[in-house]
Write a protein that holds these residues in place. Structure first.
Motif, PDB file in Angstrom:
ATOM      1  N   GLU A  15     -15.723 -12.633  12.958  1.00  0.00           N
ATOM      2  CA  GLU A  15     -16.091 -12.426  14.402  1.00  0.00           C
ATOM      3  C   GLU A  15     -15.402 -13.748  14.977  1.00  0.00           C
ATOM      4  OE1 GLU A  15     -20.726 -13.103  15.337  1.00  0.00           O
ATOM      5  OE2 GLU A  15     -20.189 -14.371  13.408  1.00  0.00           O
ATOM      6  N   ALA A  16     -14.643 -13.080  15.617  1.00  0.00           N
ATOM      7  CA  ALA A  16     -14.089 -14.439  16.204  1.00  0.00           C
ATOM      8  C   ALA A  16     -15.254 -14.813  17.278  1.00  0.00           C
ATOM      9  CB  ALA A  16     -12.768 -13.848  16.912  1.00  0.00           C
ATOM     10  N   ALA A  17     -15.173 -16.228  17.601  1.00  0.00           N
ATOM     11  CA  ALA A  17     -15.977 -16.766  18.505  1.00  0.00           C
ATOM     12  C   ALA A  17     -15.888 -16.012  19.947  1.00  0.00           C
ATOM     13  CB  ALA A  17     -15.716 -18.365  18.578  1.00  0.00           C
ATOM     14  N   SER A  18     -14.568 -15.801  20.474  1.00  0.00           N
ATOM     15  CA  SER A  18     -14.482 -15.059  21.556  1.00  0.00           C
ATOM     16  C   SER A  18     -14.776 -13.589  21.800  1.00  0.00           C
ATOM     17  CB  SER A  18     -13.254 -15.440  22.221  1.00  0.00           C
ATOM     18  OG  SER A  18     -12.211 -14.938  21.126  1.00  0.00           O
ATOM     19  N   LEU A  19     -15.113 -12.930  20.480  1.00  0.00           N
ATOM     20  CA  LEU A  19     -15.263 -11.569  20.564  1.00  0.00           C
ATOM     21  C   LEU A  19     -16.744 -11.378  20.365  1.00  0.00           C
ATOM     22  CD1 LEU A  19     -12.128 -10.444  18.626  1.00  0.00           C
ATOM     23  CD2 LEU A  19     -12.592 -10.240  20.881  1.00  0.00           C
ATOM     24  N   ARG A  74      -9.929   1.858  12.885  1.00  0.00           N
ATOM     25  CA  ARG A  74     -10.031   0.289  12.868  1.00  0.00           C
ATOM     26  C   ARG A  74     -10.627  -0.199  11.353  1.00  0.00           C
ATOM     27  NH1 ARG A  74     -14.245   2.487  16.633  1.00  0.00           N
ATOM     28  NH2 ARG A  74     -15.951   2.674  15.270  1.00  0.00           N
ATOM     29  N   ILE A  75     -10.323  -1.300  11.371  1.00  0.00           N
ATOM     30  CA  ILE A  75     -10.721  -2.085  10.214  1.00  0.00           C
ATOM     31  C   ILE A  75     -11.735  -3.406  10.256  1.00  0.00           C
ATOM     32  CG2 ILE A  75      -8.638  -1.357   8.623  1.00  0.00           C
ATOM     33  CD1 ILE A  75      -7.890  -4.081   8.470  1.00  0.00           C
ATOM     34  N   ALA A  76     -12.294  -3.957   9.582  1.00  0.00           N
ATOM     35  CA  ALA A  76     -12.925  -5.070   9.417  1.00  0.00           C
ATOM     36  C   ALA A  76     -12.235  -6.045   8.708  1.00  0.00           C
ATOM     37  CB  ALA A  76     -14.354  -5.202   9.313  1.00  0.00           C
ATOM     38  N   LEU A  77     -11.970  -7.343   9.180  1.00  0.00           N
ATOM     39  CA  LEU A  77     -11.254  -8.179   8.487  1.00  0.00           C
ATOM     40  C   LEU A  77     -11.726  -9.512   8.748  1.00  0.00           C
ATOM     41  CD1 LEU A  77      -8.477  -8.821   7.025  1.00  0.00           C
ATOM     42  CD2 LEU A  77      -7.391  -9.232   9.213  1.00  0.00           C
ATOM     43  N   ASP A  89     -15.513 -24.554   7.111  1.00  0.00           N
ATOM     44  CA  ASP A  89     -14.421 -24.828   8.098  1.00  0.00           C
ATOM     45  C   ASP A  89     -13.370 -24.093   7.534  1.00  0.00           C
ATOM     46  OD1 ASP A  89     -13.541 -26.555   6.077  1.00  0.00           O
ATOM     47  OD2 ASP A  89     -12.829 -28.087   7.446  1.00  0.00           O
ATOM     48  N   GLY A  90     -13.268 -23.285   6.524  1.00  0.00           N
ATOM     49  CA  GLY A  90     -12.157 -22.552   6.092  1.00  0.00           C
ATOM     50  C   GLY A  90     -12.456 -21.215   5.976  1.00  0.00           C
ATOM     51  N   VAL A  91     -13.234 -20.670   6.922  1.00  0.00           N
ATOM     52  CA  VAL A  91     -13.551 -19.329   7.110  1.00  0.00           C
ATOM     53  C   VAL A  91     -13.214 -18.833   8.604  1.00  0.00           C
ATOM     54  CG1 VAL A  91     -15.335 -17.237   7.054  1.00  0.00           C
ATOM     55  CG2 VAL A  91     -15.352 -19.518   5.438  1.00  0.00           C
ATOM     56  N   ILE A  92     -12.717 -17.619   8.577  1.00  0.00           N
ATOM     57  CA  ILE A  92     -12.576 -16.881   9.821  1.00  0.00           C
ATOM     58  C   ILE A  92     -13.336 -15.643   9.704  1.00  0.00           C
ATOM     59  CG2 ILE A  92     -10.895 -15.635  11.395  1.00  0.00           C
ATOM     60  CD1 ILE A  92      -8.399 -17.391  10.219  1.00  0.00           C
ATOM     61  N   ALA A  93     -14.303 -15.641  10.549  1.00  0.00           N
ATOM     62  CA  ALA A  93     -15.519 -14.674  10.411  1.00  0.00           C
ATOM     63  C   ALA A  93     -14.943 -13.330  10.787  1.00  0.00           C
ATOM     64  CB  ALA A  93     -16.589 -14.957  11.595  1.00  0.00           C
ATOM     65  N   TRP A  94     -15.651 -12.352  10.513  1.00  0.00           N
ATOM     66  CA  TRP A  94     -15.306 -10.990  10.612  1.00  0.00           C
ATOM     67  C   TRP A  94     -14.929 -10.447  12.071  1.00  0.00           C
ATOM     68  CZ3 TRP A  94     -14.652  -7.778   6.661  1.00  0.00           C
ATOM     69  CH2 TRP A  94     -15.572  -8.009   5.435  1.00  0.00           C
ATOM     70  N   GLN A  95     -13.881  -9.681  12.056  1.00  0.00           N
ATOM     71  CA  GLN A  95     -13.238  -9.170  13.280  1.00  0.00           C
ATOM     72  C   GLN A  95     -12.648  -7.792  13.165  1.00  0.00           C
ATOM     73  OE1 GLN A  95     -10.383 -11.880  15.264  1.00  0.00           O
ATOM     74  NE2 GLN A  95      -9.031 -10.222  16.060  1.00  0.00           N
ATOM     75  N   VAL A  96     -13.064  -7.024  14.196  1.00  0.00           N
ATOM     76  CA  VAL A  96     -12.384  -5.792  14.086  1.00  0.00           C
ATOM     77  C   VAL A  96     -10.932  -5.591  14.290  1.00  0.00           C
ATOM     78  CG1 VAL A  96     -12.615  -3.371  15.140  1.00  0.00           C
ATOM     79  CG2 VAL A  96     -14.840  -4.477  14.644  1.00  0.00           C
ATOM     80  N   ILE A  97     -10.287  -5.018  13.813  1.00  0.00           N
ATOM     81  CA  ILE A  97      -8.786  -4.920  13.966  1.00  0.00           C
ATOM     82  C   ILE A  97      -8.720  -3.417  14.329  1.00  0.00           C
ATOM     83  CG2 ILE A  97      -6.258  -5.125  13.142  1.00  0.00           C
ATOM     84  CD1 ILE A  97      -7.980  -7.822  13.286  1.00  0.00           C
ATOM     85  N   SER A 102      -5.784  -7.291  18.689  1.00  0.00           N
ATOM     86  CA  SER A 102      -6.747  -7.851  17.806  1.00  0.00           C
ATOM     87  C   SER A 102      -6.031  -8.094  16.519  1.00  0.00           C
ATOM     88  CB  SER A 102      -7.766  -6.703  17.679  1.00  0.00           C
ATOM     89  OG  SER A 102      -7.299  -5.541  16.957  1.00  0.00           O
ATOM     90  N   ALA A 103      -4.979  -7.309  15.842  1.00  0.00           N
ATOM     91  CA  ALA A 103      -4.405  -7.955  14.925  1.00  0.00           C
ATOM     92  C   ALA A 103      -3.586  -9.053  15.245  1.00  0.00           C
ATOM     93  CB  ALA A 103      -3.353  -6.784  14.453  1.00  0.00           C
TER      94      ALA A 103
END
Length: 181
Positions: A15-19, A74-77, A89-97, A102-103
């Motif tokens: 989950e990107a912060a902006s999404l 779509r996938i979740a990454l 601070d080493g995590v990039i949260a879930w985002q739909v690709i 989005s990729a």
């Protein structure tokens, strides 16, 4: 890097912060966690190869086409860096690709991360953290995968076999990506 591209393309099929945060149960073709070794045993060349491989694979046309060709398109990454522990601070949260934009956005987040390393190599800790991400995701997928990359043996934390076996019993596929130059 070509091997990493091939693996990512296969996982996209199977989950990107902006999404906005996805609705609970959002259907995707696969939930994919990238678990990236940043332990001190990783030298700068290995670390750069590892990161460049993920970034290049996410931006590659074949990967994007494969994602879009799935049942849901779509996938979740999610992505996290690990050593002896996983830091927030080493995590990039879930985002739909679901396509090129989005990729590329996810690849940009990986590419912009600072190079850093920490002590210890806890493969078991990384697998446990990745399993937790999958258990708490807001997605519904027929396939859940953890890709764990690294260059050394587990030297801290619980034994790997017990954590691995528990994840596999939950239906999680674990792929090991050795980074050795």
């Amino acid at each position: 890097m070509l091997e990493m591209l091939s693996l990512l393309a296969c996982f996209a099929c199977a989950e990107a912060a902006s999404l906005p945060v996805p609705d609970v149960g959002t259907p995707v073709d696969v939930e994919l966690v990238l678990a990236v070794d940043i332990s001190q045993s990783m030298d700068e060349d290995e670390f750069a190869l590892q990161r460049a491989g993920y970034v290049e694979a996410l931006r590659h046309r074949d990967f994007i086409n494969t994602v879009r060709s799935g049942t849901n398109g779509r996938i979740a990454l999610a992505y996290f860096e690990w050593a002896g522990v996983v830091r927030d601070d080493g995590v990039i949260a879930w985002q739909v690709i679901d396509g090129e934009d989005s990729a590329n956005a996810f690849a940009d987040k990986i590419a912009s991360r600072p190079f850093r390393s920490f002590r210890g190599t806890s493969i078991s800790g990384a697998l446990g953290f990745g399993t937790g991400l999958l258990e708490k995701s807001a997605f519904s997928a027929p396939r859940r995968v953890i890709d764990i990359s690294g260059d050394g043996p587990n030297n801290t934390g619980r034994p790997v076999a017990a954590i691995r076996d528990a994840a596999v019993a939950e239906g999680i596929v674990i792929n090991g990506l050795p980074i050795l130059i």
